[in-house]
Scaffold this motif. Structure first.
Motif, PDB file in Angstrom:
ATOM      1  N   ILE A 135       0.830  -1.201   0.000  1.00 14.57           N
ATOM      2  CA  ILE A 135       0.000   0.000   0.000  1.00 14.57           C
ATOM      3  C   ILE A 135       0.866   1.253   0.000  1.00 14.57           C
ATOM      4  CG2 ILE A 135      -1.881  -1.174   1.193  1.00 14.57           C
ATOM      5  CD1 ILE A 135      -1.032   0.247   3.752  1.00 14.57           C
ATOM      6  N   SER A 136       0.193   2.376  -0.116  1.00 11.44           N
ATOM      7  CA  SER A 136       0.855   3.673  -0.106  1.00 11.44           C
ATOM      8  C   SER A 136       0.590   4.380   1.214  1.00 11.44           C
ATOM      9  CB  SER A 136       0.342   4.523  -1.275  1.00 11.44           C
ATOM     10  OG  SER A 136       0.702   5.884  -1.117  1.00 11.44           O
ATOM     11  N   SER A 137       1.374   5.408   1.475  1.00  9.72           N
ATOM     12  CA  SER A 137       1.170   6.205   2.680  1.00  9.72           C
ATOM     13  C   SER A 137      -0.152   6.959   2.640  1.00  9.72           C
ATOM     14  CB  SER A 137       2.322   7.193   2.862  1.00  9.72           C
ATOM     15  OG  SER A 137       2.449   8.024   1.715  1.00  9.72           O
ATOM     16  N   THR A 138      -0.751   7.065   1.464  1.00  7.91           N
ATOM     17  CA  THR A 138      -2.040   7.746   1.340  1.00  7.91           C
ATOM     18  C   THR A 138      -3.225   6.780   1.444  1.00  7.91           C
ATOM     19  OG1 THR A 138      -2.012   7.538  -1.079  1.00  7.91           O
ATOM     20  CG2 THR A 138      -1.016   9.517  -0.130  1.00  7.91           C
ATOM     21  N   THR A 139      -2.957   5.474   1.495  1.00 13.68           N
ATOM     22  CA  THR A 139      -4.025   4.484   1.585  1.00 13.68           C
ATOM     23  C   THR A 139      -4.676   4.548   2.961  1.00 13.68           C
ATOM     24  OG1 THR A 139      -2.810   3.022   0.086  1.00 13.68           O
ATOM     25  CG2 THR A 139      -4.618   2.047   1.347  1.00 13.68           C
ATOM     26  N   THR A 140      -6.000   4.647   2.981  1.00 14.55           N
ATOM     27  CA  THR A 140      -6.723   4.761   4.246  1.00 14.55           C
ATOM     28  C   THR A 140      -7.155   3.392   4.756  1.00 14.55           C
ATOM     29  OG1 THR A 140      -8.882   5.003   3.175  1.00 14.55           O
ATOM     30  CG2 THR A 140      -7.601   7.015   3.548  1.00 14.55           C
ATOM     31  N   VAL A 141      -7.611   3.372   5.994  1.00  9.18           N
ATOM     32  CA  VAL A 141      -8.133   2.146   6.602  1.00  9.18           C
ATOM     33  C   VAL A 141      -9.313   1.613   5.793  1.00  9.18           C
ATOM     34  CG1 VAL A 141      -9.427   1.262   8.588  1.00  9.18           C
ATOM     35  CG2 VAL A 141      -7.318   2.573   8.942  1.00  9.18           C
ATOM     36  N   ASN A 142     -10.203   2.503   5.397  1.00  9.94           N
ATOM     37  CA  ASN A 142     -11.360   2.078   4.599  1.00  9.94           C
ATOM     38  C   ASN A 142     -10.934   1.413   3.297  1.00  9.94           C
ATOM     39  OD1 ASN A 142     -13.348   2.883   6.400  1.00  9.94           O
ATOM     40  ND2 ASN A 142     -13.547   4.933   5.509  1.00  9.94           N
ATOM     41  N   GLU A 143      -9.896   1.960   2.662  1.00 13.10           N
ATOM     42  CA  GLU A 143      -9.415   1.382   1.404  1.00 13.10           C
ATOM     43  C   GLU A 143      -8.751   0.031   1.638  1.00 13.10           C
ATOM     44  OE1 GLU A 143      -8.504   5.493  -1.119  1.00 13.10           O
ATOM     45  OE2 GLU A 143      -6.980   4.658   0.205  1.00 13.10           O
ATOM     46  N   VAL A 144      -8.093  -0.142   2.775  1.00 13.64           N
ATOM     47  CA  VAL A 144      -7.494  -1.436   3.106  1.00 13.64           C
ATOM     48  C   VAL A 144      -8.583  -2.483   3.284  1.00 13.64           C
ATOM     49  CG1 VAL A 144      -6.283  -2.730   4.920  1.00 13.64           C
ATOM     50  CG2 VAL A 144      -5.367  -0.548   4.121  1.00 13.64           C
ATOM     51  N   ILE A 145      -9.650  -2.134   4.001  1.00 10.63           N
ATOM     52  CA  ILE A 145     -10.759  -3.064   4.209  1.00 10.63           C
ATOM     53  C   ILE A 145     -11.386  -3.447   2.874  1.00 10.63           C
ATOM     54  CG2 ILE A 145     -13.070  -3.317   5.203  1.00 10.63           C
ATOM     55  CD1 ILE A 145     -12.159  -1.523   7.492  1.00 10.63           C
ATOM     56  N   GLN A 146     -11.647  -2.454   2.029  1.00 14.42           N
ATOM     57  CA  GLN A 146     -12.250  -2.730   0.725  1.00 14.42           C
ATOM     58  C   GLN A 146     -11.328  -3.598  -0.134  1.00 14.42           C
ATOM     59  OE1 GLN A 146     -13.146   1.164  -0.835  1.00 14.42           O
ATOM     60  NE2 GLN A 146     -14.633   1.614   0.769  1.00 14.42           N
ATOM     61  N   GLY A 147     -10.023  -3.343  -0.050  1.00 14.52           N
ATOM     62  CA  GLY A 147      -9.072  -4.133  -0.818  1.00 14.52           C
ATOM     63  C   GLY A 147      -9.028  -5.584  -0.364  1.00 14.52           C
ATOM     64  N   LEU A 148      -9.101  -5.809   0.953  1.00  7.05           N
ATOM     65  CA  LEU A 148      -9.107  -7.172   1.481  1.00  7.05           C
ATOM     66  C   LEU A 148     -10.351  -7.924   1.023  1.00  7.05           C
ATOM     67  CD1 LEU A 148      -7.850  -6.527   5.112  1.00  7.05           C
ATOM     68  CD2 LEU A 148      -6.700  -7.921   3.392  1.00  7.05           C
TER      69      LEU A 148
END
Length: 261
Positions: A135-148
């Motif tokens: 991930i990137s330093s700009t990736t948010t928690v919400n984006e991590v959840i959606q990506g998983l």
């Protein structure tokens, strides 16, 4: 965001009672937990370390150099625009079955927990599932959840899940729910690569009450089926336990009655 996963194959049975539980899960405990067994301690504001809200470019560069000096692979890379990329590992600790979409109607590495309908099936995620994400330093928690969820083709509403930060201190796990706008890689950079200092856990989003409207009718029916099966198994276990206890009491009583005088 890219990723690789570690996931056991063919394992889909319910594991032992997890370290804590909430009102509605497919593994709800019907018995009070022994006082000697305590779950992870919830982090308080006094126990949580104060993290800086931001770092200067020089501080970021210095932190990345320090971080990379402690790892042999999967280090962080600083871009010209000041952002940086790196890897985080997320442990999936889900107690409810998830609904996935698959071409053959089968869950990967797991037997279905319910009948397949429209290529959708519910199954338990193996308890040792770990996903590594780039991930990137700009990736948010919400984006991590959606990506998983996207990686596993999970069809459940992302609002059902939350990302937690876990630290190990004084023999206990301190757990804190992360806000959707926080940046996991920034937290990883601050904590360093040691998983004792920080690890990420995906769990159900515990809001205090079950959001029943977030579940589909097939999901609710599936939960009922699973709970009914678990209830029958629990009742059988209790009956066997008390039968054994009764037999021991009868044996002890018989020994006392047979003693002379």
């Amino acid at each position: 965001m890219t990723g690789s996963n570690s996931m056991s194959s063919g394992y889909c049975s319910l594991d032992e009672e997890s370290d804590d539980f909430t009102f509605f899960t497919a593994k709800t405990s019907f018995f009070r937990r022994p006082h000697g067994k305590q779950g992870p301690k919830k982090a308080t504001k006094e126990e949580e370390e104060e993290n800086p809200k931001s770092l200067s470019e020089e501080e970021v560069k210095s932190k990345i150099e320090e971080y990379n000096s402690k790892v042999s692979e999967n280090g962080m890379n600083l871009a010209e625009d000041g952002t940086y990329t790196g890897f985080i590992k997320v442990h999936l600790k889900l107690r409810r079955p998830v609904t996935i979409l698959s071409p053959d109607g089968k869950a990967p590495g797991c037997s279905p927990a319910a009948d397949v309908s429209d290529r959708r099936t519910s199954f338990y995620m193996p308890s040792d599932t770990v996903k590594q994400l780039h991930i990137s330093s700009t990736t948010t928690v919400n984006e991590v959840i959606q990506g998983l969820l996207k990686k596993y083709t999970v069809q459940d509403n992302p609002r059902k899940f939350a990302l937690y930060r876990r630290t190990h201190r004084d023999g206990q796990d301190l757990i804190q729910k992360l806000a959707g706008t926080e940046h996991p890689l920034f937290l990883r950079l601050l904590a360093g690569p040691d998983l004792e200092n920080l690890s990420f856990v995906l769990k159900e989003n515990e809001t205090g009450e079950v959001e029943w409207h977030a579940f589909s009718v097939p999901e609710l029916q599936n939960f009922l089926t699973i709970l009914e099966k678990e209830e029958r198994e629990r009742v059988k276990q209790v009956e066997l336990r008390y039968t054994a206890y009764k037999n021991k009491l009868m044996e002890a009583l018989q020994e006392v009655q047979n003693k002379p005088g």
